[in-house]
Design an enzyme around this catalytic site. Structure first.
Site, PDB file in Angstrom:
ATOM      1  N   TYR A   1       2.878  32.319  23.498  1.00  0.00           N
ATOM      2  CA  TYR A   1       3.264  33.703  23.197  1.00  0.00           C
ATOM      3  C   TYR A   1       3.745  34.420  24.476  1.00  0.00           C
ATOM      4  O   TYR A   1       4.808  35.054  24.489  1.00  0.00           O
ATOM      5  CB  TYR A   1       2.080  34.433  22.567  1.00  0.00           C
ATOM      6  CG  TYR A   1       2.400  35.813  22.052  1.00  0.00           C
ATOM      7  CD1 TYR A   1       3.099  35.981  20.862  1.00  0.00           C
ATOM      8  CD2 TYR A   1       1.994  36.950  22.745  1.00  0.00           C
ATOM      9  CE1 TYR A   1       3.401  37.249  20.379  1.00  0.00           C
ATOM     10  CE2 TYR A   1       2.287  38.217  22.268  1.00  0.00           C
ATOM     11  CZ  TYR A   1       2.981  38.365  21.084  1.00  0.00           C
ATOM     12  OH  TYR A   1       3.278  39.624  20.609  1.00  0.00           O
TER      13      TYR A   1
ATOM     14  N   LYS B   1       7.538  35.848  25.229  1.00  0.00           N
ATOM     15  CA  LYS B   1       7.854  37.263  25.453  1.00  0.00           C
ATOM     16  C   LYS B   1       8.466  37.468  26.848  1.00  0.00           C
ATOM     17  O   LYS B   1       9.318  38.346  27.033  1.00  0.00           O
ATOM     18  CB  LYS B   1       6.609  38.134  25.250  1.00  0.00           C
ATOM     19  CG  LYS B   1       6.111  38.143  23.797  1.00  0.00           C
ATOM     20  CD  LYS B   1       7.157  38.665  22.813  1.00  0.00           C
ATOM     21  CE  LYS B   1       6.607  38.822  21.400  1.00  0.00           C
ATOM     22  NZ  LYS B   1       7.604  39.368  20.459  1.00  0.00           N
TER      23      LYS B   1
HETATM   24  P1  NAP Z   1       2.918  40.741  11.729  1.00  0.00           P
HETATM   25  O1  NAP Z   1       1.984  41.771  11.245  1.00  0.00           O
HETATM   26  O2  NAP Z   1       2.480  39.312  11.714  1.00  0.00           O
HETATM   27  O3  NAP Z   1       4.321  40.885  10.992  1.00  0.00           O
HETATM   28  C1  NAP Z   1       5.395  40.067  11.419  1.00  0.00           C
HETATM   29  C2  NAP Z   1       6.507  40.098  10.407  1.00  0.00           C
HETATM   30  O4  NAP Z   1       7.530  39.183  10.883  1.00  0.00           O
HETATM   31  C3  NAP Z   1       6.054  39.593   9.049  1.00  0.00           C
HETATM   32  O5  NAP Z   1       6.693  40.314   8.030  1.00  0.00           O
HETATM   33  C4  NAP Z   1       6.509  38.141   9.068  1.00  0.00           C
HETATM   34  O6  NAP Z   1       6.762  37.597   7.787  1.00  0.00           O
HETATM   35  C5  NAP Z   1       7.799  38.243   9.859  1.00  0.00           C
HETATM   36  N1  NAP Z   1       8.122  36.919  10.388  1.00  0.00           N
HETATM   37  C6  NAP Z   1       7.337  36.130  11.140  1.00  0.00           C
HETATM   38  N2  NAP Z   1       7.913  34.930  11.318  1.00  0.00           N
HETATM   39  C7  NAP Z   1       9.087  34.975  10.651  1.00  0.00           C
HETATM   40  C8  NAP Z   1      10.127  34.047  10.437  1.00  0.00           C
HETATM   41  N3  NAP Z   1      10.043  32.790  10.919  1.00  0.00           N
HETATM   42  N4  NAP Z   1      11.196  34.395   9.717  1.00  0.00           N
HETATM   43  C9  NAP Z   1      11.280  35.651   9.193  1.00  0.00           C
HETATM   44  N5  NAP Z   1      10.320  36.584   9.341  1.00  0.00           N
HETATM   45  C10 NAP Z   1       9.228  36.242  10.071  1.00  0.00           C
HETATM   46  O7  NAP Z   1       3.282  41.027  13.258  1.00  0.00           O
HETATM   47  P2  NAP Z   1       3.394  42.431  14.035  1.00  0.00           P
HETATM   48  O8  NAP Z   1       2.101  42.667  14.712  1.00  0.00           O
HETATM   49  O9  NAP Z   1       3.974  43.486  13.171  1.00  0.00           O
HETATM   50  O10 NAP Z   1       4.441  41.997  15.162  1.00  0.00           O
HETATM   51  C11 NAP Z   1       5.798  42.395  15.135  1.00  0.00           C
HETATM   52  C12 NAP Z   1       6.375  42.174  16.546  1.00  0.00           C
HETATM   53  O11 NAP Z   1       5.618  42.924  17.478  1.00  0.00           O
HETATM   54  C13 NAP Z   1       6.289  40.710  16.997  1.00  0.00           C
HETATM   55  O12 NAP Z   1       7.445  40.366  17.716  1.00  0.00           O
HETATM   56  C14 NAP Z   1       5.088  40.713  17.898  1.00  0.00           C
HETATM   57  O13 NAP Z   1       5.128  39.688  18.855  1.00  0.00           O
HETATM   58  C15 NAP Z   1       5.196  42.089  18.524  1.00  0.00           C
HETATM   59  N6  NAP Z   1       3.949  42.599  19.076  1.00  0.00           N
HETATM   60  C16 NAP Z   1       2.834  42.681  18.300  1.00  0.00           C
HETATM   61  C17 NAP Z   1       1.646  43.138  18.857  1.00  0.00           C
HETATM   62  C18 NAP Z   1       0.358  43.233  18.068  1.00  0.00           C
HETATM   63  O14 NAP Z   1      -0.719  43.314  18.678  1.00  0.00           O
HETATM   64  N7  NAP Z   1       0.413  43.251  16.753  1.00  0.00           N
HETATM   65  C19 NAP Z   1       1.613  43.529  20.209  1.00  0.00           C
HETATM   66  C20 NAP Z   1       2.782  43.445  20.965  1.00  0.00           C
HETATM   67  C21 NAP Z   1       3.942  42.988  20.380  1.00  0.00           C
HETATM   68  P3  NAP Z   1       5.688  36.549   7.134  1.00  0.00           P
HETATM   69  O15 NAP Z   1       4.367  37.231   7.192  1.00  0.00           O
HETATM   70  O16 NAP Z   1       6.230  36.378   5.780  1.00  0.00           O
HETATM   71  O17 NAP Z   1       5.765  35.320   7.989  1.00  0.00           O
END
Ligand code: NAP
Length: 243
Positions: free
Chosen positions: A148, A152
């Site tokens: 991860y 990033k």
């Molecule tokens: P999340 O709750 O897991 O949601 C991610 C979304 O992306 C889901 O709708 C998922 O669909 C979709 N996705 C994942 N893999 C995919 C693929 N192969 N093709 C198409 N869609 C896909 O994650 P989140 O926390 O909202 O994270 C969103 C972004 O923020 C990410 O880039 C993550 O790295 C970043 N981020 C998150 C955090 C945190 O703590 N949450 C912190 C910093 C940065 P499915 O569920 O159907 O796979």
């Protein structure tokens, strides 16, 4: 300051859950025509019941599917590369499969989708704006997050490259770098109080981010109000990276 995107088409990847879903809702409320791209059709169906949007179901881990999905999106004025995954594993136990899948979704998909979208923006000659959703994990090492953190870090560098080469076409590109955010991914990686406690202690504001904290920053960076901000990585981390 009133941010409006009337008449603009906004492609948001990973719009089915979490941060991407919040961004899709906010951009729609600000007047954009949202194209929500995600993997699970049921999430897209429920999103369409909430906001007026177009939807595309595709697995961005597949390079051809990522390109095809970007083509299907048609005209895109605003792009948010948000889709991402996290597969926590200690460094010595990180598998090739987890490493490759993480890089495919978190880095390669953003690269491929942006190539398609940016070509269209250049052809139309009216510029555009792109935000990549990175993480604080691009700048520091976090236990059990080898793939991860590497992905990033690469996404930040991809952001700089996009800024360098797309800037002359008036396509602005920036990244946001959130701390732990309360989404399904955040719960999965940090839900255990043994992990969340020490992380919270390192955040001067002593709280995790909410999806709307990230969505507001993304909307600002996409907006004309940010029209001289380009190639920036914006922490949304309650001060984590400042300490
Ligand atoms: P999340 O709750 O897991 O949601 C991610 C979304 O992306 C889901 O709708 C998922 O669909 C979709 N996705 C994942 N893999 C995919 C693929 N192969 N093709 C198409 N869609 C896909 O994650 P989140 O926390 O909202 O994270 C969103 C972004 O923020 C990410 O880039 C993550 O790295 C970043 N981020 C998150 C955090 C945190 O703590 N949450 C912190 C910093 C940065 P499915 O569920 O159907 O796979």
């Amino acid at each position: 300051m009133d941010i409006r995107f009337d008449g603009k088409r906004a492609l948001v990847t990973g719009a089915g859950k979490g941060i991407g879903r919040e961004i899709a809702g906010l951009l729609a409320r600000c007047g954009a025509r949202v194209i929500a791209l995600s993997r699970t059709q049921a999430d897209l169906d429920s999103l369409r019941a909430e906001i007026n949007c177009e939807t595309i179901a595709a697995d961005l881990a597949d390079a051809s599917a990522a390109r095809e999905a970007a083509v299907r999106a048609g005209r895109v004025d605003l792009l948010v590369n948000n889709a991402g995954i996290s597969i926590p594993q200690p460094f010595l136990d990180t598998t090739v499969e987890a490493f490759d899948r993480t890089m495919a979704v978190n880095v390669r998909a953003a690269f491929l989708v942006t190539q398609v979208v940016a070509r269209g923006m250049i052809e139309r000659g009216k510029g555009g704006a792109i935000v990549n959703v990175s993480s604080q994990a691009s700048m520091v090492a976090l236990a059990d997050h080898t793939a991860y953190c590497a992905s990033k870090g690469a996404l930040d560098q991809l952001t700089r490259m996009m800024a360098l080469e797309l800037g002359p076409h008036q396509i602005r590109v920036n990244a946001v770098n959130p701390t732990v955010t309360l989404t399904p991914m955040g719960e999965m990686a940090w839900g255990d109080p043994a992990k969340s406690g020490p992380m919270l202690a390192k955040i001067p504001l002593r709280r995790f981010a909410k999806p709307k904290d990230v969505a507001h920053a993304v909307a600002y960076l996409l907006s004309d109000q940010a029209d001289m901000i380009h190639g920036a990585m914006l922490p949304i981390d309650g001060g984590f990276l400042a300490t």
